[in-house]
Design a protein around this motif. Structure first.
Motif, mmCIF file in Angstrom:
data_model
loop_
_atom_site.group_PDB
_atom_site.id
_atom_site.type_symbol
_atom_site.label_atom_id
_atom_site.label_comp_id
_atom_site.label_asym_id
_atom_site.label_seq_id
_atom_site.Cartn_x
_atom_site.Cartn_y
_atom_site.Cartn_z
ATOM 1 N N LEU A 163 -10.029 -19.110 57.977
ATOM 2 C CA LEU A 163 -10.138 -18.180 56.851
ATOM 3 C C LEU A 163 -9.841 -16.745 57.279
ATOM 4 N N LYS A 164 -10.031 -16.435 58.551
ATOM 5 C CA LYS A 164 -9.759 -15.068 59.014
ATOM 6 C C LYS A 164 -8.302 -14.662 58.768
ATOM 7 N N PRO A 165 -7.306 -15.445 59.186
ATOM 8 C CA PRO A 165 -5.917 -15.047 58.906
ATOM 9 C C PRO A 165 -5.596 -15.023 57.415
ATOM 10 N N VAL A 166 -6.275 -15.860 56.631
ATOM 11 C CA VAL A 166 -6.024 -15.849 55.179
ATOM 12 C C VAL A 166 -6.518 -14.533 54.578
ATOM 13 N N VAL A 167 -7.699 -14.101 54.986
ATOM 14 C CA VAL A 167 -8.236 -12.820 54.496
ATOM 15 C C VAL A 167 -7.318 -11.667 54.914
ATOM 16 N N LEU A 168 -6.850 -11.705 56.173
ATOM 17 C CA LEU A 168 -5.932 -10.671 56.641
ATOM 18 C C LEU A 168 -4.625 -10.702 55.839
ATOM 19 N N ALA A 169 -4.152 -11.896 55.503
ATOM 20 C CA ALA A 169 -2.937 -12.032 54.694
ATOM 21 C C ALA A 169 -3.126 -11.392 53.319
ATOM 22 N N LEU B 184 1.365 -16.060 62.861
ATOM 23 C CA LEU B 184 2.318 -16.763 62.009
ATOM 24 C C LEU B 184 1.656 -17.272 60.732
ATOM 25 N N VAL B 185 0.401 -17.723 60.853
ATOM 26 C CA VAL B 185 -0.336 -18.166 59.668
ATOM 27 C C VAL B 185 -0.524 -16.996 58.708
ATOM 28 N N VAL B 186 -0.811 -15.818 59.260
ATOM 29 C CA VAL B 186 -0.950 -14.619 58.422
ATOM 30 C C VAL B 186 0.335 -14.352 57.644
ATOM 31 N N VAL B 187 1.464 -14.430 58.348
ATOM 32 C CA VAL B 187 2.755 -14.186 57.684
ATOM 33 C C VAL B 187 2.998 -15.228 56.601
ATOM 34 N N GLN B 188 2.742 -16.498 56.907
ATOM 35 C CA GLN B 188 2.955 -17.564 55.923
ATOM 36 C C GLN B 188 2.156 -17.319 54.650
ATOM 37 N N PHE B 189 0.893 -17.043 54.795
ATOM 38 C CA PHE B 189 0.051 -16.879 53.617
ATOM 39 C C PHE B 189 0.279 -15.524 52.939
ATOM 40 N N ALA B 190 0.698 -14.530 53.682
ATOM 41 C CA ALA B 190 1.040 -13.251 53.060
ATOM 42 C C ALA B 190 2.252 -13.416 52.136
ATOM 43 N N VAL B 191 3.271 -14.132 52.627
ATOM 44 C CA VAL B 191 4.452 -14.397 51.799
ATOM 45 C C VAL B 191 4.059 -15.190 50.562
ATOM 46 N N PHE C 25 -4.582 -9.105 41.813
ATOM 47 C CA PHE C 25 -4.602 -9.374 43.251
ATOM 48 C C PHE C 25 -5.882 -10.105 43.656
ATOM 49 N N ALA C 26 -6.977 -9.794 42.957
ATOM 50 C CA ALA C 26 -8.237 -10.480 43.245
ATOM 51 C C ALA C 26 -8.128 -11.962 42.889
ATOM 52 N N VAL C 27 -7.504 -12.250 41.735
ATOM 53 C CA VAL C 27 -7.331 -13.649 41.326
ATOM 54 C C VAL C 27 -6.409 -14.378 42.299
ATOM 55 N N ALA C 28 -5.298 -13.732 42.667
ATOM 56 C CA ALA C 28 -4.355 -14.364 43.590
ATOM 57 C C ALA C 28 -4.998 -14.609 44.951
ATOM 58 N N GLY C 29 -5.758 -13.613 45.440
ATOM 59 C CA GLY C 29 -6.436 -13.769 46.725
ATOM 60 C C GLY C 29 -7.466 -14.878 46.699
ATOM 61 N N SER C 30 -8.219 -14.956 45.606
ATOM 62 C CA SER C 30 -9.221 -16.024 45.478
ATOM 63 C C SER C 30 -8.557 -17.389 45.447
ATOM 64 N N LEU C 31 -7.445 -17.478 44.716
ATOM 65 C CA LEU C 31 -6.709 -18.739 44.642
ATOM 66 C C LEU C 31 -6.202 -19.162 46.015
ATOM 67 N N MET C 32 -5.688 -18.190 46.773
ATOM 68 C CA MET C 32 -5.171 -18.483 48.105
ATOM 69 C C MET C 32 -6.300 -18.933 49.029
ATOM 70 N N THR C 33 -7.456 -18.299 48.903
ATOM 71 C CA THR C 33 -8.605 -18.664 49.733
ATOM 72 C C THR C 33 -9.068 -20.079 49.429
ATOM 73 N N LEU D 147 -5.074 -8.858 52.598
ATOM 74 C CA LEU D 147 -5.062 -7.400 52.767
ATOM 75 C C LEU D 147 -3.641 -6.867 52.971
ATOM 76 N N ILE D 148 -2.812 -7.643 53.647
ATOM 77 C CA ILE D 148 -1.425 -7.217 53.899
ATOM 78 C C ILE D 148 -0.563 -7.407 52.656
ATOM 79 N N ALA D 149 -0.737 -8.544 51.979
ATOM 80 C CA ALA D 149 0.155 -8.902 50.869
ATOM 81 C C ALA D 149 -0.090 -8.077 49.620
ATOM 82 N N SER D 150 -1.319 -7.681 49.362
ATOM 83 C CA SER D 150 -1.632 -6.998 48.099
ATOM 84 C C SER D 150 -0.834 -5.713 47.906
ATOM 85 N N PRO D 151 -0.808 -4.772 48.879
ATOM 86 C CA PRO D 151 0.000 -3.562 48.660
ATOM 87 C C PRO D 151 1.503 -3.844 48.576
ATOM 88 N N ILE D 152 1.973 -4.859 49.322
ATOM 89 C CA ILE D 152 3.401 -5.208 49.243
ATOM 90 C C ILE D 152 3.744 -5.714 47.851
#
Length: 812
Positions: A742-748, A438-445, A778-786, A750-755
């Motif tokens: 941080l593991k689910p955030v990193v997975l999020a 669920l954390v993965v889904v939250q952060f992916a969105v 996507f790198a900037v957005a991912g870094s910000l999310m992390t 990877l999932i969110a970028s192609p979407i």
């Protein structure tokens, strides 16, 4: 039992104040989003639906087959053609809108004073008027206050007012026989008064002038013209009962053949668009709903609410070990699973009720802000209607079930023996996997929303800074109520005397405008005939200098180029369509208006410039001198970056000169760059809404992560104490606690970028001119999310790591 369930639910709510606060806040924000977006979507999808003939009203639209583009406007000859050749039409109603008319209330019954000049002190207003005939009243529903709908617009110089406008001009609705002077030329007699139009209409007409008046206002108007059209002229039909628009395809093709020639079938087609659909395309209301935006809003609202529900699920299952003995004892003394499910759903319902109350307060506070941002006439009263109450009740029920059903099933499903064991929490590892998902889904969105917001802002920056092929800065545009040569000459002489003004040009419209004049042109080279749908730009000899349009070959226009055989300047796209590669070779060539004998000679070629917004391709364009169609003055200021003082000085000079040339008219102006920016209002609103949704989604997800981090720190208090006694540093403990989150955030990521990449590429297809999607976004957005996740988790991790190990070891 209900009282017992509520009592226990209140106890549970108060025992976990921190978790309850996170759940209530998250759900309240999500539900407020859902309620507000429901109001927006309900409003935008309710336009024109109250019309009694709704199922039979259609607009005749013009489709350009080669360009795959449909225009809401049509040819002026369409109304008479349909009356003669479409027996399936019960009513044919032409409507033509004209803006910038100065209207002054006249004297009752007798009209204006003998001098033709309004009496001193009588207020004048700049208005948009609509020319129509009585067929309009047989097409659309009007509630009449006074007048006869069968005859109100039968005669020239007749006008019908809404109640609001009758009171605005005369202070009463008893105005039949009174007059209103238009542009200090025509005295219009009031022949009817109708009730004000509803907010949800595509026909916001306050002043309806009889169609028989058009020729007096515009002597050049052709009632049966078939070689050019304007979107401000539209035709509506009411079909007879049991007639489907699909049955009329052949009829409409026959209209093309009869009035435009069989060869036009390859490029021209007329379509019937249902009344319920015109709010989503060009209409007289001045604004259109964006279907894509409405769908996007719906999805965003659902996702924000879903993220909040995930918080509830995560925190409820995470705290399950504290309820394990309670469940075990209840089952041991005879409670069944059904009763436990009711208990946990009651707790979810209580939290949802509190969240709903907070959501209503938030909606009341935020609705005016949202309505202003979207330019939608919504008020707080809209929150307290029957439909909103039904939706809110449904929302409360669905949120309770969505947030509460999984925890209820999981908690009630515990085996009594296992639940009563002291080490029951060991079995909770499976639940952690669910929570991690669920954390993965939250952060992916959240990450998708961040990427979308960043890319939309970049596209808007591209719009603002794109090279349009002309100069849009420091240009003030002013309407021209009279285009007589002597008037314009006097106005120019007065304007150029100002030290703040560099140049003045009179034209049909600006170099780029949303309202344009389309004309069929032909290039004939022996037996070869090339037809080109062309945009007409009508301007004087100063047009190119004022707007900074660059010549490539030939010479600019002259003010004397108004003979029957026109001299014209064309753009590069036009040359490409007629097959001439070299601009110099085009000079001296002839092009013909439609399939007639009238022709124009090309005397110059200009560099391509954006005649439309960046949503569309650059049209083949012709610029020519037609003083009768000069309706606007473009005034270029001396400085490209004028100061506030110089702008005010220039405006004072412009108003003085304009008022001297057009006394008793209302002076209005606009800045060209601001006018052009209005073409991107939909994208700007989308950007602001997605940014707001992104902030909310990230906030809710971070609150949930904060709650889980708090719970994890509580669970591992003794482990942390042991590690610190054995020599672990604060940094290592923080890293240990943060790593799992941080593991689910990193997975999020990877999932969110192609979407996000796919969604943004789809969105960019709406624009002819656009940016590319870059990987670094996507790198900037991912870094910000992390970073956001790290900051959220590290607070609790640091607090747990710095706890006295003696206290940690005593925690159990």
């Amino acid at each position: 039992m209900i009282k017992n369930h509520l009592t226990i639910a209140f106890r549970s709510f108060l025992n976990g104040k921190g978790y309850s606060f996170i759940n209530v806040t998250g759900l309240a924000v999500g539900m407020a989003c859902a309620i507000l977006l429901f109001l927006v979507i309900r409003h935008e999808t309710s336009y024109d639906l109250a019309q009694s003939r709704l199922d039979r009203i259609y607009r005749v639209e013009t489709e350009n087959i080669k360009e795959n583009h449909t225009y809401p406007g049509t040819y002026t000859g369409m109304a008479n053609a349909l009356r003669a050749d479409l027996p399936e039409a019960e009513t044919v109603a032409p409507i033509m809108q004209r803006g910038g008319k100065t209207m002054v209330a006249g004297m009752p019954a007798t009209g204006m004073p003998a001098t033709g000049v309004p009496a001193a002190g009588v207020p004048a207003f700049r208005e948009s008027v609509v020319f129509a005939d009585n067929a309009l009243f047989r097409t659309l529903d009007y509630t009449w206050v006074a007048g006869d709908p069968a005859r109100a617009l039968s005669q020239p110089n007749a006008i019908v007012l809404t109640r609001g406008y009758a009171e605005k001009y005369f202070g009463t609705v008893d105005v039949l026989g009174n007059t209103i002077r238009m542009d200090n030329k025509q005295d219009l007699t009031v022949t009817g008064v109708v009730e004000d139009y509803p907010a949800t209409t595509s026909f916001p007409f306050n002043m309806l002038v009889s169609f028989a008046t058009v020729k007096q206002v515009d002597p050049g108007f052709e009632e049966n013209k078939w070689n050019g059209w304007n979107d401000n002229f539209q035709v509506f039909v009411v079909l007879k009962n049991d007639v489907a628009p699909e049955q009329l395809i052949g009829r409409l093709e026959s209209v093309v053949v009869k009035y435009m020639g069989k060869e036009a079938l390859s490029d021209k087609r007329f379509k019937l668009n249902h009344l319920s659909e015109i709010h989503y395309a060009g209409n007289f209301g001045g604004r259109s709903a964006n279907v894509g935006l409405l769908k996007t809003l719906s999805v965003i609202g659902a996702l924000v609410l879903l993220i909040a529900c995930f918080n509830f699920i995560n925190l409820s299952t995470a705290r399950a070990f504290k309820r394990a003995k309670e469940v075990g004892i209840r089952k041991a003394i005879g409670s069944n699973r059904k009763a436990l499910i009711y208990q946990f759903l009651t707790e979810a319902g209580l939290i949802t009720f509190f969240a709903g109350t907070v959501a209503l307060v938030l909606s009341v506070l935020l609705l005016p802000v949202l309505a202003a941002a979207l330019a939608i006439p919504l008020a707080v009263d809209d929150l307290f209607t029957g439909s909103t109450a039904i939706f809110t009740g449904f929302l409360l029920l669905m949120t309770t079930l969505l947030a509460g059903i999984y925890p209820a099933l999981r908690l009630s499903g515990m085996a009594p023996i296992w639940a009563l064991k002291s080490n029951a929490t060991v079995r909770a590892g499976q639940w952690f996997s669910m929570r991690e998902g669920l954390v993965v889904v939250q952060f992916a969105v959240s990450l998708v929303l961040i990427c979308c917001a960043m890319l939309i802002d970049r596209q808007l920056d591209f719009f603002r800074n794109a090279d349009l092929g002309f100069d849009k800065s420091a240009i003030i545009t002013v309407g021209l109520p009279d285009n007589k040569p002597e008037k314009l000459h006097t106005l120019r002489e007065q304007l150029i005397r100002s030290a703040q003004i560099r140049g003045v040009s009179f034209s049909f419209n600006s170099a780029s405008a949303e309202s344009n004049w389309m004309q069929a042109m032909e290039y004939r080279e022996g037996p070869k005939v090339v037809q080109v749908k062309t945009q007409m730009k009508m301007g004087d000899s100063h047009y190119f200098d004022t707007y900074g349009i660059r010549m490539l070959a030939g010479e600019p226009l002259k003010d004397s180029d108004t003979t029957r055989n026109f001299r014209i300047v064309v753009n590069e796209i036009f040359l490409g369509r007629i097959g001439i590669a070299n601009p110099r070779a085009a000079v001296g060539q002839r092009v013909y208006y439609g399939d007639g004998n009238e022709f124009a000679t090309i005397v110059g070629v200009v560099r391509n410039f954006h005649v439309n917004s960046l949503h569309q391709k650059i049209d083949p364009t012709i610029i020519q001198v037609v003083p009768n169609n000069f309706y606007q003055a473009g005034i270029k200021l001396q400085s490209e970056k004028p100061t506030s003082a110089s702008i005010q000085s220039a405006l004072a000079d412009i108003e003085k000169a304009w008022t001297g040339a057009f006394p008793d008219q209302v002076f209005e102006y606009s800045f060209l760059d601001e006018t052009l920016a209005q073409a991107y209002q939909s994208e700007t609103r989308t950007a602001r809404l997605i940014e707001a949704a992104t902030i909310l989604a990230v906030l809710i997800a971070s609150m949930g992560l904060f709650g889980l981090a708090t719970f994890t720190a509580e669970q591992r208090t003794k482990e942390i104490g042991v590690r610190k006694v054995l020599g672990a540093s604060v940094g290592s403990v923080v890293a240990l606690l943060s790593r799992d989150f941080l593991k689910p955030v990193v997975l999020a990521i990877l999932i969110a970028s192609p979407i996000a990449w796919y969604l943004m590429n789809q969105w960019l297809q709406n624009f002819e001119f656009k940016i590319s999607v870059s990987w670094w976004l996507f790198a900037v957005a991912g870094s910000l999310m992390t970073v956001i996740a790290l900051v959220t988790v590290s607070f609790q991790s640091l607090r747990a790591a710095m706890l006295d190990p003696v206290r940690s070891l005593r925690s159990e």
